[in-house]
Design a protein around this motif. Structure first.
Motif, mmCIF file in Angstrom:
data_model
loop_
_atom_site.group_PDB
_atom_site.id
_atom_site.type_symbol
_atom_site.label_atom_id
_atom_site.label_comp_id
_atom_site.label_asym_id
_atom_site.label_seq_id
_atom_site.Cartn_x
_atom_site.Cartn_y
_atom_site.Cartn_z
ATOM 1 N N TYR A 265 38.887 37.209 48.416
ATOM 2 C CA TYR A 265 37.569 38.012 48.375
ATOM 3 C C TYR A 265 36.395 37.104 48.191
ATOM 4 O O TYR A 265 35.253 37.524 48.553
ATOM 5 C CB TYR A 265 37.474 38.827 47.166
ATOM 6 C CG TYR A 265 37.932 37.868 45.904
ATOM 7 C CD1 TYR A 265 36.979 37.313 45.204
ATOM 8 C CD2 TYR A 265 39.270 37.770 45.150
ATOM 9 C CE1 TYR A 265 37.146 36.562 43.751
ATOM 10 C CE2 TYR A 265 39.491 37.245 44.047
ATOM 11 C CZ TYR A 265 38.583 36.393 43.656
ATOM 12 O OH TYR A 265 38.758 35.597 42.427
ATOM 13 N N CYS A 266 36.435 35.632 47.971
ATOM 14 C CA CYS A 266 35.185 34.797 47.712
ATOM 15 C C CYS A 266 34.874 34.069 48.845
ATOM 16 O O CYS A 266 35.680 33.430 49.608
ATOM 17 C CB CYS A 266 35.838 33.853 46.755
ATOM 18 S SG CYS A 266 34.529 32.966 46.327
ATOM 19 N N GLY A 267 33.534 34.196 49.059
ATOM 20 C CA GLY A 267 32.930 33.785 50.012
ATOM 21 C C GLY A 267 32.876 32.149 50.197
ATOM 22 O O GLY A 267 32.476 31.386 51.279
ATOM 23 N N GLN B 293 27.720 26.179 37.088
ATOM 24 C CA GLN B 293 28.971 26.793 37.847
ATOM 25 C C GLN B 293 29.163 25.926 39.112
ATOM 26 O O GLN B 293 28.203 25.707 39.689
ATOM 27 C CB GLN B 293 28.530 28.401 38.069
ATOM 28 C CG GLN B 293 29.686 29.138 38.613
ATOM 29 C CD GLN B 293 29.748 30.545 38.755
ATOM 30 O OE1 GLN B 293 28.882 30.877 39.527
ATOM 31 N NE2 GLN B 293 29.959 31.335 37.836
ATOM 32 N N ARG C 14 36.174 34.300 34.445
ATOM 33 C CA ARG C 14 36.560 35.510 34.689
ATOM 34 C C ARG C 14 38.145 35.483 35.076
ATOM 35 O O ARG C 14 38.567 34.706 35.644
ATOM 36 C CB ARG C 14 35.893 36.243 35.879
ATOM 37 C CG ARG C 14 34.748 37.039 35.519
ATOM 38 C CD ARG C 14 33.992 37.661 36.607
ATOM 39 N NE ARG C 14 32.901 38.337 36.584
ATOM 40 C CZ ARG C 14 32.486 38.927 37.732
ATOM 41 N NH1 ARG C 14 32.653 38.729 38.921
ATOM 42 N NH2 ARG C 14 31.298 39.850 37.485
ATOM 43 N N GLU D 46 39.403 37.939 36.273
ATOM 44 C CA GLU D 46 39.240 38.531 37.805
ATOM 45 C C GLU D 46 40.117 40.062 37.701
ATOM 46 O O GLU D 46 39.523 40.865 38.291
ATOM 47 C CB GLU D 46 39.964 37.753 38.968
ATOM 48 C CG GLU D 46 39.181 36.338 38.945
ATOM 49 C CD GLU D 46 37.639 36.291 39.262
ATOM 50 O OE1 GLU D 46 37.274 37.081 39.274
ATOM 51 O OE2 GLU D 46 37.229 35.130 39.208
ATOM 52 N N LEU E 223 36.826 41.682 38.240
ATOM 53 C CA LEU E 223 36.131 42.223 39.443
ATOM 54 C C LEU E 223 36.602 43.733 39.632
ATOM 55 O O LEU E 223 37.845 43.899 39.498
ATOM 56 C CB LEU E 223 36.587 41.388 40.489
ATOM 57 C CG LEU E 223 35.837 40.133 40.988
ATOM 58 C CD1 LEU E 223 36.566 39.457 42.079
ATOM 59 C CD2 LEU E 223 34.578 40.451 41.634
ATOM 60 N N PRO F 289 30.984 44.401 40.516
ATOM 61 C CA PRO F 289 31.792 44.896 41.631
ATOM 62 C C PRO F 289 32.287 43.640 42.667
ATOM 63 O O PRO F 289 31.676 42.690 42.633
ATOM 64 C CB PRO F 289 30.367 45.776 42.321
ATOM 65 C CG PRO F 289 29.374 44.864 41.869
ATOM 66 C CD PRO F 289 29.525 44.497 40.613
ATOM 67 N N PHE F 290 33.249 44.065 43.269
ATOM 68 C CA PHE F 290 33.748 43.211 44.437
ATOM 69 C C PHE F 290 32.757 43.669 45.525
ATOM 70 O O PHE F 290 32.421 44.686 45.779
ATOM 71 C CB PHE F 290 35.298 43.341 44.653
ATOM 72 C CG PHE F 290 35.518 42.943 46.448
ATOM 73 C CD1 PHE F 290 35.574 41.878 46.724
ATOM 74 C CD2 PHE F 290 35.854 44.168 47.209
ATOM 75 C CE1 PHE F 290 35.839 41.777 48.056
ATOM 76 C CE2 PHE F 290 35.936 43.947 48.403
ATOM 77 C CZ PHE F 290 36.010 42.813 48.915
ATOM 78 N N ILE F 291 32.367 42.451 46.317
ATOM 79 C CA ILE F 291 31.435 42.879 47.497
ATOM 80 C C ILE F 291 32.242 42.168 48.725
ATOM 81 O O ILE F 291 32.350 40.900 48.480
ATOM 82 C CB ILE F 291 30.137 42.262 47.306
ATOM 83 C CG1 ILE F 291 29.402 43.094 46.002
ATOM 84 C CG2 ILE F 291 29.117 42.620 48.476
ATOM 85 C CD1 ILE F 291 28.309 42.700 45.700
ATOM 86 N N ILE G 208 29.055 33.568 47.333
ATOM 87 C CA ILE G 208 30.220 34.276 47.008
ATOM 88 C C ILE G 208 30.353 35.494 47.724
ATOM 89 O O ILE G 208 31.674 36.001 47.999
ATOM 90 C CB ILE G 208 30.368 34.372 45.478
ATOM 91 C CG1 ILE G 208 28.973 34.773 44.761
ATOM 92 C CG2 ILE G 208 30.903 32.985 44.786
ATOM 93 C CD1 ILE G 208 29.294 34.753 43.252
ATOM 94 N N TYR G 209 29.368 36.322 47.822
ATOM 95 C CA TYR G 209 29.252 37.306 48.498
ATOM 96 C C TYR G 209 27.956 37.595 49.218
ATOM 97 O O TYR G 209 26.924 36.636 48.686
ATOM 98 C CB TYR G 209 29.527 38.810 47.579
ATOM 99 C CG TYR G 209 28.559 38.788 46.455
ATOM 100 C CD1 TYR G 209 27.361 39.282 46.517
ATOM 101 C CD2 TYR G 209 28.778 38.124 45.208
ATOM 102 C CE1 TYR G 209 26.631 39.242 45.324
ATOM 103 C CE2 TYR G 209 28.283 38.223 44.229
ATOM 104 C CZ TYR G 209 27.114 38.823 44.218
ATOM 105 O OH TYR G 209 26.192 38.699 43.000
HETATM 106 N N1 5AD Z 1 32.203 39.858 45.190
HETATM 107 C C1 5AD Z 1 31.974 39.815 43.993
HETATM 108 N N2 5AD Z 1 32.314 38.848 43.009
HETATM 109 C C2 5AD Z 1 32.613 37.749 43.748
HETATM 110 N N3 5AD Z 1 32.988 36.654 42.947
HETATM 111 C C3 5AD Z 1 33.549 35.946 44.084
HETATM 112 N N4 5AD Z 1 33.540 36.520 45.085
HETATM 113 C C4 5AD Z 1 33.161 37.672 44.985
HETATM 114 C C5 5AD Z 1 32.813 38.953 45.740
HETATM 115 N N5 5AD Z 1 33.185 38.625 47.144
HETATM 116 C C6 5AD Z 1 32.910 36.415 41.688
HETATM 117 C C7 5AD Z 1 34.266 35.964 41.042
HETATM 118 C C8 5AD Z 1 34.200 34.538 40.325
HETATM 119 C C9 5AD Z 1 32.631 34.673 40.325
HETATM 120 C C10 5AD Z 1 31.908 33.258 40.093
HETATM 121 O O1 5AD Z 1 32.249 35.298 41.434
HETATM 122 O O2 5AD Z 1 34.655 36.932 39.961
HETATM 123 O O3 5AD Z 1 34.672 34.582 39.131
#
Ligand code: 5AD
Length: 433
Positions: A159-161, A198, A251, A253, A291, A321-323, A398-399
């Motif tokens: 999920y992570c950018g 971070q 987290r 997660e 997330l 939220p996950f984005i 990250i998003y």
């Molecule tokens: N959307 C939201 N949060 C995210 N993180 C990483 N990718 C995304 C995403 N696509 C969050 C994770 C990580 C934090 C540093 O960023 O939960 O722990």
């Protein structure tokens, strides 16, 4: 500009000090040797951060005094609770009544709250959480600053950018001087008393280099330091604690081990939890959470996330939220729902009335500019401002389209202070003694 109100030391019992804030007593842990009764100090996260001169403290206090009691009153007004709505569903009123008396809810009742759909019911649910926040934490709101020191990462979280999937991202690693410069600005110019450092995992610094940076920040710019460098190993955690870090932001997660495994190739939940547990044993303040909106995640998973954060002794809960990010395998998924996030914040407050601070995340603000206010009125009482230099901030992707991505520090402070004032919150963040 100042994010903490100075307090006057009233009592010292070995390492614990009782601090007075306009007649309210709070307690803090003191690691500074040279504190005496009558001194003024700044404290954050339960730790004394620095001593201030009486002149400086009194001048800051005189500004705060005028509005401190006014803020408390505003907060009290906004957090009144009436659970006598004729139209509301009786089962809900029963659950919320129990919650408002801090009685433990059954799993079925907690899930009922997470499944709520109607607007009126949700409003009462959120108000109950806000009532509990006020009851146990008064109007304090803690505001940390975060510096994203590097976006290099060896992990492939789907999920992570900033994971290694994103080949299009320009990578950066701030130098020691750049990090010290950003920390110095946050502490000396803007008055932050706690900072989160971070980075992605394996961001290109050795543990020794990180320890060196933390030591130097602690000497030059007194602040409570949280680290958030991913799984740096137990030895790494120990070395950074010795260097002066006192908080870990990590987290888990998701509390669902199967889901964790699916979205974190090559990683496992146990290893992550081991870091969190060992860090707590070492004395770190724990900031953790999950997330929301991950594929296949159930309401029961979300409930378990809150329980897990509590079990890990979270000093602060971070649920956001996950984005979806366009350059990740999850690019086509839908983001977490705002309402679900606020529900989790409110439920976290109901499950952990007294202990946890609850963060409104930038990710939530990214989904809606109103959400910070909504979260703060549903049990949350913490914020994090981004103090990463603007030249780097846009690459910590990250998003996409992160809130405050190109907003200078003063602008963020201005809007935060005005939001907090409108809600009657004050930046003190110590436990009531
Ligand atoms: N959307 C939201 N949060 C995210 N993180 C990483 N990718 C995304 C995403 N696509 C969050 C994770 C990580 C934090 C540093 O960023 O939960 O722990």
């Amino acid at each position: 500009m100042c994010y903490a109100i100075p307090g006057k030391v009233e009592q010292i019992n070995e390492k614990t000090v009782i601090v007075d804030y306009f007649g309210e007593k709070r307690k803090a842990y003191n690691e500074l040797a040279q504190i005496s009764v009558g001194d003024y100090i700044y404290a954050q996260g339960g730790f004394v951060v620095t001593k201030v001169s009486a002149t400086e403290a009194q001048s800051t206090l005189s500004v705060w005094k005028e509005i401190f009691f006014e803020l408390q009153e505003t907060d009290l007004k906004l957090s009144r609770l009436q659970l006598t709505d004729e139209d509301a569903d009786k089962k809900l009123l029963g659950i919320l009544d129990k919650a408002s008396q801090s009685k433990e809810l059954k799993e079925e009742e907690l899930l009922y709250l997470l499944e709520l759909k109607n607007k009126k019911g949700l409003e009462l649910f959120f108000k109950t959480a806000n009532f509990l926040r006020q009851k146990y934490h008064k109007n304090s709101c803690c505001v940390h600053g975060i510096i994203e020191i590097s976006n290099c990462c060896r992990q492939g979280c789907l999920y992570c950018g900033i994971s290694h999937h994103n080949k299009k991202l320009q990578r950066y690693r701030m130098s020691k001087d750049e990090i010290l410069g950003a920390a110095g600005e946050a502490v000396e110019v803007y008055g932050f008393k706690s900072l989160v450092l971070q980075s992605g995992e394996d961001a290109g610094y050795s543990v020794e280099e990180l320890a060196d940076i933390i030591k130097e920040i602690k000497v030059k710019f007194p602040a409570l330091i949280f680290i958030s460098f991913g799984e740096i190993g137990i030895d790494g955690l120990e070395k950074l604690y010795q260097a002066g870090a006192r908080g870990l932001l990590m987290r888990f997660e998701t509390s669902n081990p199967g889901l964790y495994q699916k979205i974190h190739p090559g990683m496992n939940l146990e290893n992550r939890l081991n870091h969190l547990r060992r860090a707590y044993d070492m004395g770190y303040l724990i900031l953790t959470g999950s997330l929301i909106g991950l594929p296949g995640q159930s309401k029961k998973d979300l409930l378990n996330d809150i329980f897990l954060a509590k079990e890990l002794h979270a000093e602060m809960f971070s649920f956001g939220p996950f984005i979806p990010h366009p350059h990740t395998p999850f690019s086509e998924l839908k983001p977490g729902k705002i309402e679900d996030i606020i529900k989790v914040l409110a439920l976290a407050r109901i499950i952990d009335n007294t202990n946890a601070k609850i963060l409104v995340t930038t990710a939530l603000e990214t989904l809606s500019r109103e959400a910070a206010k909504d979260g703060l009125l549903a049990g949350a009482n913490s914020l994090m401002l981004n103090v990463t230099p603007l030249e780097f901030r846009k690459f910590y992707s990250i998003y996409p389209n992160r809130a405050h991505q190109s907003e200078g520090i003063s602008a963020q402070i201005e809007s935060t202070v005005s939001l907090l004032r409108s809600l009657g919150r004050a930046p003190t963040d110590l436990e009531v003694a």
